[in-house]
Design a protein around this motif. Structure first.
Motif, PDB file in Angstrom:
ATOM      1  N   ASP A  24       0.807  -1.213   0.000  1.00 43.33           N
ATOM      2  CA  ASP A  24       0.000   0.000   0.000  1.00 43.33           C
ATOM      3  C   ASP A  24       0.840   1.264   0.000  1.00 43.33           C
ATOM      4  OD1 ASP A  24      -2.455  -1.447   0.106  1.00 43.33           O
ATOM      5  OD2 ASP A  24      -1.929  -1.974   2.169  1.00 43.33           O
ATOM      6  N   ALA A  25       2.009   1.217   0.652  1.00 41.14           N
ATOM      7  CA  ALA A  25       2.763   2.469   0.761  1.00 41.14           C
ATOM      8  C   ALA A  25       4.257   2.211   0.796  1.00 41.14           C
ATOM      9  CB  ALA A  25       2.324   3.205   2.023  1.00 41.14           C
ATOM     10  N   TRP A  26       4.990   3.325   0.598  1.00 42.40           N
ATOM     11  CA  TRP A  26       6.458   3.221   0.540  1.00 42.40           C
ATOM     12  C   TRP A  26       6.996   4.642   0.601  1.00 42.40           C
ATOM     13  CZ3 TRP A  26       9.679   2.741  -4.486  1.00 42.40           C
ATOM     14  CH2 TRP A  26      10.995   2.322  -4.197  1.00 42.40           C
ATOM     15  N   ASN A  27       8.254   4.801   0.984  1.00 42.08           N
ATOM     16  CA  ASN A  27       8.879   6.111   0.846  1.00 42.08           C
ATOM     17  C   ASN A  27      10.109   5.989  -0.028  1.00 42.08           C
ATOM     18  OD1 ASN A  27      10.059   4.762   3.387  1.00 42.08           O
ATOM     19  ND2 ASN A  27      11.570   6.349   2.887  1.00 42.08           N
ATOM     20  N   ILE A  28      10.357   7.047  -0.833  1.00 37.55           N
ATOM     21  CA  ILE A  28      11.498   6.961  -1.746  1.00 37.55           C
ATOM     22  C   ILE A  28      11.924   8.360  -2.166  1.00 37.55           C
ATOM     23  CG2 ILE A  28      10.035   6.723  -3.805  1.00 37.55           C
ATOM     24  CD1 ILE A  28      13.478   5.025  -3.153  1.00 37.55           C
ATOM     25  N   VAL A  29      13.153   8.425  -2.613  1.00 37.46           N
ATOM     26  CA  VAL A  29      13.711   9.713  -3.041  1.00 37.46           C
ATOM     27  C   VAL A  29      12.860  10.322  -4.164  1.00 37.46           C
ATOM     28  CG1 VAL A  29      16.094   9.307  -2.346  1.00 37.46           C
ATOM     29  CG2 VAL A  29      15.259   8.425  -4.527  1.00 37.46           C
ATOM     30  N   PRO A  30      12.865  11.630  -4.270  1.00 39.02           N
ATOM     31  CA  PRO A  30      11.925  12.295  -5.176  1.00 39.02           C
ATOM     32  C   PRO A  30      12.104  11.932  -6.643  1.00 39.02           C
ATOM     33  CG  PRO A  30      13.531  13.844  -4.270  1.00 39.02           C
ATOM     34  CD  PRO A  30      13.668  12.599  -3.494  1.00 39.02           C
ATOM     35  N   HIS A  31      13.340  11.703  -7.084  1.00 37.21           N
ATOM     36  CA  HIS A  31      13.483  11.480  -8.525  1.00 37.21           C
ATOM     37  C   HIS A  31      12.889  10.143  -8.946  1.00 37.21           C
ATOM     38  CE1 HIS A  31      17.113   9.576  -6.931  1.00 37.21           C
ATOM     39  NE2 HIS A  31      17.183   8.874  -8.036  1.00 37.21           N
ATOM     40  N   ILE A  32      12.664   9.247  -8.020  1.00 44.28           N
ATOM     41  CA  ILE A  32      11.923   8.024  -8.357  1.00 44.28           C
ATOM     42  C   ILE A  32      10.448   8.242  -8.079  1.00 44.28           C
ATOM     43  CG2 ILE A  32      11.602   5.591  -7.778  1.00 44.28           C
ATOM     44  CD1 ILE A  32      14.580   5.407  -7.231  1.00 44.28           C
ATOM     45  N   ALA A  33      10.150   8.962  -6.991  1.00 43.42           N
ATOM     46  CA  ALA A  33       8.754   9.161  -6.587  1.00 43.42           C
ATOM     47  C   ALA A  33       7.974   9.942  -7.646  1.00 43.42           C
ATOM     48  CB  ALA A  33       8.699   9.885  -5.244  1.00 43.42           C
ATOM     49  N   LYS A  34       8.582  11.023  -8.165  1.00 46.82           N
ATOM     50  CA  LYS A  34       7.815  11.914  -9.043  1.00 46.82           C
ATOM     51  C   LYS A  34       7.386  11.264 -10.345  1.00 46.82           C
ATOM     52  CE  LYS A  34       9.563  16.180  -7.047  1.00 46.82           C
ATOM     53  NZ  LYS A  34      10.612  17.223  -7.218  1.00 46.82           N
ATOM     54  N   PRO A  35       8.307  10.605 -11.067  1.00 44.28           N
ATOM     55  CA  PRO A  35       7.844   9.945 -12.290  1.00 44.28           C
ATOM     56  C   PRO A  35       6.816   8.857 -12.010  1.00 44.28           C
ATOM     57  CG  PRO A  35      10.250   9.801 -12.093  1.00 44.28           C
ATOM     58  CD  PRO A  35       9.755  10.487 -10.878  1.00 44.28           C
ATOM     59  N   LEU A  36       6.982   8.170 -10.899  1.00 41.25           N
ATOM     60  CA  LEU A  36       6.006   7.136 -10.560  1.00 41.25           C
ATOM     61  C   LEU A  36       4.625   7.755 -10.379  1.00 41.25           C
ATOM     62  CD1 LEU A  36       7.824   4.748  -8.044  1.00 41.25           C
ATOM     63  CD2 LEU A  36       6.952   4.211 -10.313  1.00 41.25           C
TER      64      LEU A  36
END
Ligand code: ATP
Ligand code: ATP
Ligand code: MG
Ligand code: MG
Lengths: 287, 311, 255, 287, 255
Positions: free
Chosen positions: B159-171
């Protein structure tokens, strides 16, 4: 009645009985055929067709959206990725180190494995001591030991060679001592009966006799070496097919992931073909 | 000819400090001849420091790192990436399915599953701190590889996860996942990554270590000023992105790589300052979870003699 | 039931293996086929048994197989062809099962054929426990179980040592004497041919052709080891074949 | 001279020639022995001794510091960790799921593999279509596909079963069709000559005849299944030996890492022993 | 060089295989050993050749081996024991290499023995290309190459079909006639025994004991296929062995 009489009839010229049989033929019926089968042949084109059909389905499915883009990359995209890889020259930049690692690692693993296997095949104490050890080492997953490999062999090429060598070692040992065990004992007794020296027997009878078994073990060892390439390149590899796949996987880039996997698969098929060719050359003496 | 050292790096923008310092000759200025060693994952990098294969590296604090520190093999000597208010830091993501089901905010994550790479990884730390702050319970799914977590969250299996922005944003852009919060809201000043080296280097090679930190800091300063403070304008950013592109997303064309690199921008601590409070908090968490030995002290882990200590 | 071979010819991959073989196998008699290696004896037997189809000519069965005959044309193989994972009784029941013969009925047949081949004590033994002679007797028992109209034997004794061979020849003769069967008996061994054959067909070397057909009228049970008249025939046959045999043996094989 | 004469001497009673020979014995010398060897035996204790010595060296080395704590854990510590694991009940909490995954995954992989292998062994078109496919799939490292397995089979037990099944499938197929190919063709011809139906021949001749080859393929497949356990448990497994090892690895906890590896190794040896027992029971008919 | 067996006895794993075998093998003669399966013929031959050691008694060689004899006691095996990966010439040079005979000297020997066994045309052929009879002739050529004092032959013809066997018997006789050699010839085949043996030793069934020694004085080259006097001997031998052979064949093996 108790005496044998010699009734000889030259059959070559006489067509008599044949015609007679044909005349009587109305009461006879041909014997039913019930043989054949159980000897599958493999027309080459079927194999090609299967690949073509599978790829076509994947292409069609991904195009129509029937297969989601998450599940499978579009084959044409994989091809495009592959072309890009080739044109950018990166293909060989990745392939080069990987092949070197495979070659060196497998060479070490196989040569040590064959030597140890032959020793196991020849000497009681070596056999008694090493067979259980090899059996215990065999089921250890090499990836579980990755952190240790870094400590033991560093992050340079050493640990990659070591991992591949380690992975190819055990199956080679097992195949080799099995092959030595299977060398026809009468050939060895023959050597002894002609007073050949121990070393002559090993060199001229045991080793050539074990060669078919060793080569077919090599098939498995090299397949394992290719599989381990990915694990080996988890250890600080910049370039290499394994590193490429890992990177693609970590970015969830399916096109590149598949391009890499296809390369490994082709590598595997090529290796196996090459061994087949070697077998045909070196083992031409087999019936 | 400078002293030869090896610096470990991942092909992430968060390692830009080292890239810039090497490329612009800051390491050379500090008398070092630096060779970059690239890794696929952070954990082997820590082990490689311990084995002496590389000298310095930047990575998140993990259980493995603390374990190796306890064995007297490595030491944290400075800080790198940090969560700073006003700059996009690590994002909290929810899968589309979870989002549609009402998980629009981290507080609604109760009973949900949270992706981590490994038990006792930095993701695990962040996730459990979020849960603690919200007073909820989550289950943590170890998936080993970032790629596997990406796959899992895209397909709604976690359901959830945290990750650096350059992976988060395109996702998030693809619509398969949604950003529902930022890590800095829960862990302000979170010392995401640290600079570390072998205990031997820290203790016996003071000159070399100081020289490395000096070069690294200059690289960091350049990076921060160009990418975050935008002192060089767009042209400066372009130039910096080009530099980083040699190391990150190198096999993608520049146009495709640039957004990813820009998206990945996060502040790296000037002068490799170290937020000690955050490091202590992390150590405490690892110990309370039983992932590392309770007897490890902060002094086992950190050598405070090199950089400015904050917090 | 008679069998007639009509002008049979065959090639393998363009190599002519036999040509124009015309032969009559009369009911209740043993026809021996002899000839040098590779002349097509085994191939010919496969044609007769319907395991392979000749390219030219045909094999005809004249008249119907007698009542109660489960498998009119039944083979006995050189290497016994016993299933190593089945006991002696199991190997025999194998060929009955497909005809729906099971339980007491099968047991009766099995007991009968084992008694006829003097194997009653070994019904539960596995093939690996048997000597070569016993194995071939099991194969014969199995063949008898289906009550064949014609037995097709491909060098049935050649895998046995010569003493066992002598014993098995006696056994075959006594089986035939009690109840005559039709058989085609392929062999290399002229001694076997003159001991067991009513009619001996001599094939030439490849491509196999009938060179001569020798008939022996002396009843089987009166033929004995070392009979002068049989030795005479054997000598005659050997003389016919000697050169061909030497030529056949000196050919390089292309395996 | 041209007549044979019958000179018969009963040897049982006559000791004459023997004594005579002994008397003449001074000029004779016994024939030299030159046979023997090339038949290694393995006294069990040697294998045990090798393990004991290796462990003793490791213990001594780590105690004296000659082997650094980073390189190898102290065997006694590994033992202690193992005891702890056992006493805390965690051993079975880890072992249970792993065994279940092995069992289900291997069962699926092996049964599908055997079926496909038999089909390949029997039908030309299946063979032509699938053999190249299997050859292409074989060298693909399963860990490279981990991200895909998550999408395809989820992160629950499904993907773990799938990974193990996938890994055991290919070697089983290869072993099985090899075994079917090796079934003695005369046995099949025998079946045909007695008019057995196709299905009877497959059931009563082909399958039992292929059994030795299939079982020895199973040895390899199950070893691979154990190796893949670690890869399988990379995918969101909380409990399991593989997960335990991975966690220990990521925490660089060598004692636990080794404890886990030893468990896998024992598992492998046990599996192989069990197959040996099955072979001895089921294949008692082999010479 | 004579060989003497002195009161030889042996057991395998507690099973007595033979006992009290005393025998004299005179120079220049062929001694045949016949006996039922498992009576210890092959074991006895291994004792004579020094490949195994008897538990009781000993094998003595009387006098020195003649000059130029590289391997006094030389075997010829039933299954030929050719190295399949070496050509015919290579198989022969194998046994010369260890004696340091190479190059032209080896070639001379090889050419000579191949000529004597009529194999000159096949020097470069691989064993797989040869028929069984040729293979055994290569094995004989190899044995001749080391100029043996005694040839030890363990059923050398039993793997061949009976026609090839006849041909090879002729070859062996002509080899012996041109240059007599000493041989111990183990066989099951009484026909071979009476054709080739100067002395025929009949062993009883296990535990093997000498039951009788039959001598045949007729010169080898005058013995012929179907000679009445030889048939007489053969009949006599068969009578001696028939019951033993039947009993040996009906035993269950414990493999
Ligand atoms: N299936 C096959 N394919 C190709 N050639 C074959 C096949 N079967 C037999 N031959 C060839 O046909 C010829 C006759 O073979 P066959 O086995 O019938 O001879 P044979 O008389 O039984 O010989 P032998 O006495 O050695 O048993 C041989 O040259 C053989 O190589
Ligand atoms: N190495 C061995 N270990 C145990 N038993 C053996 C061994 N070699 C032979 N035997 C047994 O010793 C007995 C004699 O064997 P041997 O091979 O000498 O008999 P043989 O007369 O040559 O038989 P055949 O005529 O079948 O060749 C047999 O019962 C055999 O099982
Ligand atoms: Mg044949
Ligand atoms: Mg023998």
């Amino acid at each position: 009645m108790s005496d044998a009489t010699l009734n000889t009839s030259r059959a070559a010229g006489t067509q008599g009985p044949d015609k007679q049989a044909a005349a009587m033929g109305e009461t006879g019926k041909p014997v039913a055929f019930r043989g054949g089968g159980f000897a599958p042949r493999s027309p080459k084109w079927v194999g090609v067709a299967v690949f073509v059909v599978l790829i076509a389905i994947a292409e069609w499915g991904t195009r129509t959206g029937w297969i989601s883009a998450l599940t499978l990359p579009r084959p044409s995209d994989v091809l495009a990725t592959f072309q890009e890889l080739y044109q950018s020259g990166m293909l060989f930049k990745h392939l080069g180190p990987s092949l070197a690692r495979l070659a060196v690692g497998a060479l070490i693993g196989v040569s040590v494995g064959v030597s140890v296997g032959v020793l196991i095949g020849l000497f009681s104490y070596v056999r008694a001591g090493l067979v259980p050890l090899v059996a215990a080492i065999f089921p250890i997953p090499k990836i579980a030991l990755l952190p240790l490999f870094v400590i033991w062999f560093g992050i340079g090429e050493g640990s990659k060679y070591a991992l591949i060598a380690f992975g190819t070692f055990t199956p080679t040992v097992v195949a080799t001592y099995g092959a030595v065990d299977n060398v026809d004992r009468t050939l060895i007794r023959m050597g002894q009966s002609f007073g050949l020296s121990w070393w002559s027997i090993v060199r001229k009878i045991v080793l050539p006799g074990a060669m078919p078994g060793i080569l077919s073990g090599l098939r498995i060892s090299l397949a394992i070496a290719i599989i381990l390439l990915v694990a080996a390149e988890m250890l600080g590899a910049e370039y290499g097919i394994g590193a490429y796949i890992l990177q693609a996987g970590s970015l969830y880039d399916l096109e590149r992931l598949f391009a890499g996997v296809v390369i490994l698969s082709v590598l595997g098929v090529v290796t196996s073909t090459v061994i087949g060719l070697i077998e045909r050359r070196v083992l031409g003496w087999r019936t | 000819q400078g002293t030869k050292i090896k610096v470990g790096a991942l092909r992430f923008t968060s390692h830009s400090g080292s890239f810039v310092a090497k490329d612009r000759g800051y390491f050379a200025d500090a008398g070092l001849d630096v060779e970059l060693e690239f890794f696929q994952a952070a954990q082997p990098m820590a082990v490689a420091i311990a084995s002496g294969d590389i000298d310095y590296a930047v990575t998140a604090i993990s259980g493995g790192l603390i374990s190796l520190a306890q064995k007297g093999a490595i030491k944290v000597i400075g800080g790198a990436l940090i969560e700073e208010e006003g700059i996009d830091g690590q994002q909290i993501l929810a899968s589309d399915a979870a989002f549609q089901a009402g998980v629009t905010d981290p507080s609604k994550l109760g009973g949900k599953s949270y992706g981590v790479t490994q038990t006792g990884s930095s993701f695990h730390y962040v996730g459990s701190r979020i849960a603690q702050a919200e007073g909820i319970e989550m289950s943590f799914k170890p998936l080993q590889k970032v790629g596997a977590v990406v796959g899992a969250i895209k397909s709604g299996q976690i359901d959830a996860w945290n990750i650096v922005p350059h992976i988060a944003k395109p996702l998030a852009g693809s619509g398969a996942v949604h950003i529902i919060g930022a890590v800095q809201d829960y862990l302000p000043g979170y010392q995401t990554t640290t600079v570390f080296t072998s205990a031997k280097n820290a203790a016996d090679q003071r000159d070399k270590t100081e020289a490395f930190l000096a070069g690294f800091s200059k690289g960091v300063a350049d990076y921060n000023s160009t990418m975050i403070d935008q002192s060089g304008g767009d042209a400066g950013i372009d130039e910096m992105v080009k530099l980083i592109h040699q190391y990150v997303y190198a096999d993608r064309p520049f146009e495709k790589a640039k957004p990813s690199i820009v998206n990945g921008t996060m502040r790296i601590n000037e002068g490799a300052k170290l937020n000690m409070a955050s490091v202590k908090d992390q150590l405490e968490w690892f110990q309370s979870g039983g992932y590392v030995d309770a007897s490890v002290t902060i002094d086992d882990l950190v050598d405070t003699s090199y950089v400015e200590i904050v917090g | 039931m008679d069998i007639k071979l009509e002008a049979i010819g065959h090639s393998y991959d363009g190599v002519r293996v036999m040509r124009d073989i015309t032969l009559d196998i009369p009911d209740g008699r043993i026809v021996c086929i002899v000839g040098p290696s590779g002349c097509g004896k085994s191939t010919l037997l496969r044609f007769i048994g319907g395991l392979e189809r000749p390219m030219e000519g045909r094999v005809v069965q004249m008249g119907e197989a007698p009542e109660g005959c489960l498998n009119p044309l039944t083979y006995i193989f050189q290497d016994f062809a016993l299933l190593p994972w089945r006991s002696v009784a199991g190997n025999i029941s194998l060929v009955l099962e497909d005809h729906g013969i099971k339980g007491a009925k099968a047991k009766a047949i099995i007991d009968d054929v084992l008694a006829r081949t003097k194997l009653s004590d070994f019904a539960q033994a596995l093939p690996k426990q048997l000597s070569g002679g016993m194995k071939q007797r099991v194969a014969i028992a199995r063949a008898l179980a289906v009550n064949p109209a014609v037995m097709l034997m491909d060098e049935p004794l050649s895998a046995l040592d010569s003493q066992t061979r002598e014993l098995l020849m006696d056994d075959l003769v006594s089986l035939w004497s009690r109840q005559p069967f039709t058989a085609v008996y392929v062999t290399h061994n002229l001694n076997e041919a003159v001991r067991l054959g009513h009619k001996i067909v001599v094939l030439s070397r490849r491509p196999g052709q009938i060179r001569e057909v020798v008939e022996i009228d002396k009843p089987l049970d009166q033929r004995q080891f070392g009979d002068a008249d049989l030795d005479e025939k054997q000598k005659y046959l050997w003389q016919l074949m000697r050169e061909e045999a030497r030529a056949a043996d000196a050919e390089l094989l292309n395996v």
